[in-house]
Design an enzyme around this catalytic site. Structure first.
Site, PDB file in Angstrom:
ATOM      1  N   LYS A  55       0.874  -1.296   0.013  1.00  0.00           N
ATOM      2  CA  LYS A  55      -0.196  -0.248   0.124  1.00  0.00           C
ATOM      3  C   LYS A  55       1.015   1.115   0.091  1.00  0.00           C
ATOM      4  CE  LYS A  55      -3.946  -2.268   2.400  1.00  0.00           C
ATOM      5  NZ  LYS A  55      -4.719  -2.215   3.787  1.00  0.00           N
ATOM      6  N   CYS A  75      -0.277   1.015   6.275  1.00  0.00           N
ATOM      7  CA  CYS A  75      -0.889  -0.011   7.407  1.00  0.00           C
ATOM      8  C   CYS A  75      -1.682  -1.162   6.867  1.00  0.00           C
ATOM      9  CB  CYS A  75      -1.454   0.579   8.665  1.00  0.00           C
ATOM     10  SG  CYS A  75      -0.538   1.862   9.290  1.00  0.00           S
ATOM     11  N   ASP A  76      -1.785  -2.359   7.564  1.00  0.00           N
ATOM     12  CA  ASP A  76      -2.715  -3.147   7.284  1.00  0.00           C
ATOM     13  C   ASP A  76      -3.053  -4.021   8.682  1.00  0.00           C
ATOM     14  OD1 ASP A  76      -4.705  -4.651   4.922  1.00  0.00           O
ATOM     15  OD2 ASP A  76      -3.596  -6.126   6.205  1.00  0.00           O
ATOM     16  N   SER A  77      -4.373  -4.292   9.003  1.00  0.00           N
ATOM     17  CA  SER A  77      -4.839  -4.975   9.966  1.00  0.00           C
ATOM     18  C   SER A  77      -5.425  -6.313   9.860  1.00  0.00           C
ATOM     19  CB  SER A  77      -5.420  -4.039  11.026  1.00  0.00           C
ATOM     20  OG  SER A  77      -4.580  -3.042  11.352  1.00  0.00           O
TER      21      SER A  77
END
EC number: 3.6.1.9
Length: 208
Positions: A55, A75-77
């Site tokens: 991203k 970010c990635d959660s």
């Protein structure tokens, strides 16, 4: 120093704004499912970190024509429960099944982070990492779960819950960094920024 958040998440934006930053928002067009499918054997922490890096890189490539010194944060959660890594449920039936499985139990909210420094339109430094926070879930009644699903909130967030919204009523406690559960770990981002030679205080809003 310009700050760009490579995420559409209003929760991440809210965390950064509350903490003194005022980033621009550029949403990436990364195909998350395709990236995960291409790396089926990666461990959970690596998966969320790869997504975050993809991203950030996509947004960095998009803004490369602007030569202003810029920090891009991606970010990635996802939620890890019983060895299964799950993201946004997307529909009420999936969200209901997930809540039935995790109610009264503990999961780990993993967030991958990628920080890029652009100078002269080129990425000159980068750092990445992940943070994990334990989440202890309550056991909502059927009526409570129906009402929560009816808000639409859990359909569009990792693990089908939030800490800072309606979902906070159904979280008994956390073990670790609360900002990470919301979607961006401030302590980790501060360390990553230090790794690329940027002080977090330089990204704070300047009062007029």
């Amino acid at each position: 120093m310009r700050l760009v958040l490579a995420s559409a998440s209003p929760a991440r934006l809210g965390v950064l704004r509350t903490a003194g930053a005022d980033p621009l928002v550029e949403v990436s067009d990364v195909d998350e499912d395709a990236l995960l499918a291409a790396h089926p054997d990666a461990d959970p922490a690596r998966k969320v970190t790869m997504l975050a890096a993809a991203k950030a890189a996509a947004v960095a490539g998009r803004i490369a024509g602007d030569h202003a010194d810029t920090v891009v944060i991606g970010c990635d959660s996802m939620l890890l429960v019983d060895g299964e890594l799950v993201g946004k449920p997307g529909d009420a039936d999936t969200a209901r099944r997930r809540w039935k499985a995790m109610a009264g139990r503990t999961g780990e909210l993993l967030t991958g982070h990628s920080v890029l420094l652009l100078s002269g339109g080129t990425v000159v430094r980068e750092a990445e990492g992940h943070a994990g926070t334990g989440v202890r879930f309550a056991e909502p009644t059927d009526a409570e779960l129906d009402a929560y699903l009816g808000t639409g909130e859990p359909l569009h967030v990792a693990g089908a819950f939030t800490l800072d919204g309606f979902g906070g009523w159904f979280v008994e406690g956390i073990d670790g960094d609360p900002s990470n559960v919301i979607g961006i770990s401030l302590p980790l981002v501060r360390r990553l920024l230090g790794g690329i030679g940027v002080s977090v205080v330089d990204l704070w809003k300047k009062e007029p």
